[in-house]
Design a protein around this motif. Structure first.
Motif, mmCIF file in Angstrom:
data_model
loop_
_atom_site.group_PDB
_atom_site.id
_atom_site.type_symbol
_atom_site.label_atom_id
_atom_site.label_comp_id
_atom_site.label_asym_id
_atom_site.label_seq_id
_atom_site.Cartn_x
_atom_site.Cartn_y
_atom_site.Cartn_z
ATOM 1 N N ARG A 205 11.659 0.393 8.091
ATOM 2 C CA ARG A 205 10.624 0.034 7.014
ATOM 3 C C ARG A 205 10.632 -1.277 6.305
ATOM 4 N NH1 ARG A 205 10.719 4.766 2.707
ATOM 5 N NH2 ARG A 205 12.670 3.855 2.234
ATOM 6 N N GLY A 206 11.575 -2.265 6.847
ATOM 7 C CA GLY A 206 11.686 -3.515 6.271
ATOM 8 C C GLY A 206 11.950 -3.518 4.807
ATOM 9 N N ASP A 207 11.089 -4.253 4.132
ATOM 10 C CA ASP A 207 11.248 -4.355 2.648
ATOM 11 C C ASP A 207 10.206 -3.654 1.995
ATOM 12 O OD1 ASP A 207 8.839 -5.775 3.300
ATOM 13 O OD2 ASP A 207 9.569 -7.832 2.561
ATOM 14 N N TRP A 208 9.757 -2.496 2.444
ATOM 15 C CA TRP A 208 8.640 -1.690 2.209
ATOM 16 C C TRP A 208 9.061 -1.139 0.792
ATOM 17 C CZ3 TRP A 208 8.644 3.217 0.358
ATOM 18 C CH2 TRP A 208 7.357 3.721 0.056
ATOM 19 N N GLN A 209 8.087 -1.258 -0.343
ATOM 20 C CA GLN A 209 8.212 -0.539 -1.482
ATOM 21 C C GLN A 209 7.162 0.385 -1.926
ATOM 22 O OE1 GLN A 209 8.987 -3.460 -4.343
ATOM 23 N NE2 GLN A 209 10.679 -4.604 -3.391
ATOM 24 N N GLU A 210 7.627 1.467 -2.899
ATOM 25 C CA GLU A 210 6.477 2.226 -3.193
ATOM 26 C C GLU A 210 5.406 1.556 -3.831
ATOM 27 O OE1 GLU A 210 6.510 5.342 -3.311
ATOM 28 O OE2 GLU A 210 8.544 5.962 -2.738
ATOM 29 N N GLY A 211 4.235 1.903 -3.362
ATOM 30 C CA GLY A 211 2.867 1.175 -3.709
ATOM 31 C C GLY A 211 2.567 0.365 -2.764
ATOM 32 N N ASP A 212 2.988 0.151 -1.352
ATOM 33 C CA ASP A 212 2.864 -0.670 -0.342
ATOM 34 C C ASP A 212 1.966 -0.194 0.599
ATOM 35 O OD1 ASP A 212 4.067 -2.742 -1.603
ATOM 36 O OD2 ASP A 212 5.803 -2.837 -0.347
ATOM 37 N N GLY A 213 1.623 1.266 0.401
ATOM 38 C CA GLY A 213 0.812 1.946 1.151
ATOM 39 C C GLY A 213 1.789 2.488 2.447
ATOM 40 N N VAL A 214 1.489 3.133 3.658
ATOM 41 C CA VAL A 214 2.409 3.840 4.311
ATOM 42 C C VAL A 214 3.175 2.969 4.960
ATOM 43 C CG1 VAL A 214 2.095 4.948 6.569
ATOM 44 C CG2 VAL A 214 0.201 5.344 4.943
ATOM 45 N N PHE A 215 4.551 3.402 5.034
ATOM 46 C CA PHE A 215 5.521 2.467 5.614
ATOM 47 C C PHE A 215 5.459 2.755 7.284
ATOM 48 C CE2 PHE A 215 7.793 6.252 3.764
ATOM 49 C CZ PHE A 215 8.319 6.862 5.191
ATOM 50 N N ASN A 216 6.015 1.693 7.834
ATOM 51 C CA ASN A 216 5.957 1.672 9.426
ATOM 52 C C ASN A 216 4.532 1.684 9.862
ATOM 53 O OD1 ASN A 216 8.908 1.566 9.676
ATOM 54 N ND2 ASN A 216 8.738 4.092 9.546
ATOM 55 N N ALA A 217 3.677 1.321 9.138
ATOM 56 C CA ALA A 217 2.085 1.539 9.565
ATOM 57 C C ALA A 217 1.857 0.669 10.813
ATOM 58 C CB ALA A 217 1.279 0.959 8.390
#
Length: 299
Positions: free
Chosen positions: A57-69
């Protein structure tokens, strides 16, 4: 009888980590069911594995959309290529997941071929999208919404084929009666939701037969069945990420699946979400394999 082909899709890209620093164990589902000799018991051909990208998921955070997109998009196309090949050949793919995001691969494959329906047998509707939630992220809880064109374009409009599914061609079975949040929206969209209580009131076989017959219209080429193991009650299937109470019992699930899979208009099946990491003695995995094999047996 159509030739069955067992194809592994061991992707966990669509689920949140069960704990910090870990990854969802549902990618082991296919291996666990193969240990139960599911390929031989189904009399199926070997379809091999569609290897997923690494879960990161890298640096994904809530609000970034779908993770692993980006990984999900590339994997969806890769899986769709394999499913499309089998359906074109007149074979019946049995796809062993993985989490529910693998349904996007089936939906894209069938959209390439024409107009198909979906019967999703699942404890929840998996219809979370930006229009009804501010907690978008896990595609495994959003695949029906994504498949019907709701959500970010890099997942909903692959190959310019949005939507992969029409609202009116989706049927949801086995949702918990207590889950009412999505019910009003789905009713407004005319997406039928058949809850556990409805199944017990009207009868699994009768409802499944009526659904299969409803797909026998000239506008549709056929339909696909998506099975999430969490539709089962946690007393018999605790090895899922969301073991919610008041689910179906094994005989009820077999009775529901059997008429659907027996329909000449049914073109394939996904099996998802069972997590062997949560099933140390393998009891739940053995049960799931028995259910799938029994669902294909002639009544």
């Amino acid at each position: 009888m159509r030739t069955r082909v067992v194809l592994d899709a061991p992707s966990n890209l669509g689920l949140r980590p069960p704990a910090p620093g870990t990854v969802p164990g549902c990618y082991k589902l296919a291996g666990a069911l193969r240990e139960q000799r599911i390929v031989q018991r189904l009399g199926a051909l070997e379809g091999g594995v569609v290897v997923p990208p690494r879960y990161d998921r890298g640096d994904w955070q809530e609000g970034d959309g779908v993770f692993n997109a980006a990984a999900l998009a590339s994997y969806t196309v890769k899986l769709a290529d394999r499913i499309e090949r089998h359906v074109r050949a007149g074979e019946f793919p049995v796809v062993l997941g993985g989490d529910c995001s693998i349904q996007l691969g089936a939906s894209l494959a069938l959209r390439r071929l024409g107009r198909y329906g979906l019967v999703a047998v699942d404890a929840s509707a998996d219809f979370r999208h930006p229009g009804n939630s501010d907690r978008i992220g896990a595609a495994g809880g959003e695949e029906v919404a994504l498949g019907t064109g709701r959500g970010q374009n890099d997942l909903t409009n692959l190959e310019g084929l949005k939507p992969y599914l029409r609202d009116e061609d989706v049927r949801l079975f086995g949702n918990r009666d207590a889950f009412e949040d999505d019910r009003a929206e789905l009713a407004a969209l005319k997406i039928p939701v058949v809850t556990v209580g409805d199944i017990r009131e009207w009868g699994a076989q009768a409802l499944a037969r009526a659904t299969a017959e409803a797909f026998e219209i000239p506008e549709l080429e056929g339909f696909w069945v998506h099975l999430d193991a969490d539709v089962l009650d946690p007393s018999v299937m605790p090895a899922v990420d969301s073991p919610d109470p008041d689910g179906l019992l094994p005989d009820e699930l077999v009775a529901l699946l059997r008429p659907l899979l027996a329909s000449p208009h049914c073109v394939g099946l996904n099996v998802t979400i069972y997590d062997p990491d949560l099933d140390p003695d393998g009891t739940a995995g053995a049960l799931l394999a028995d259910i799938v094999v029994s669902a294909f047996a002639q009544s």
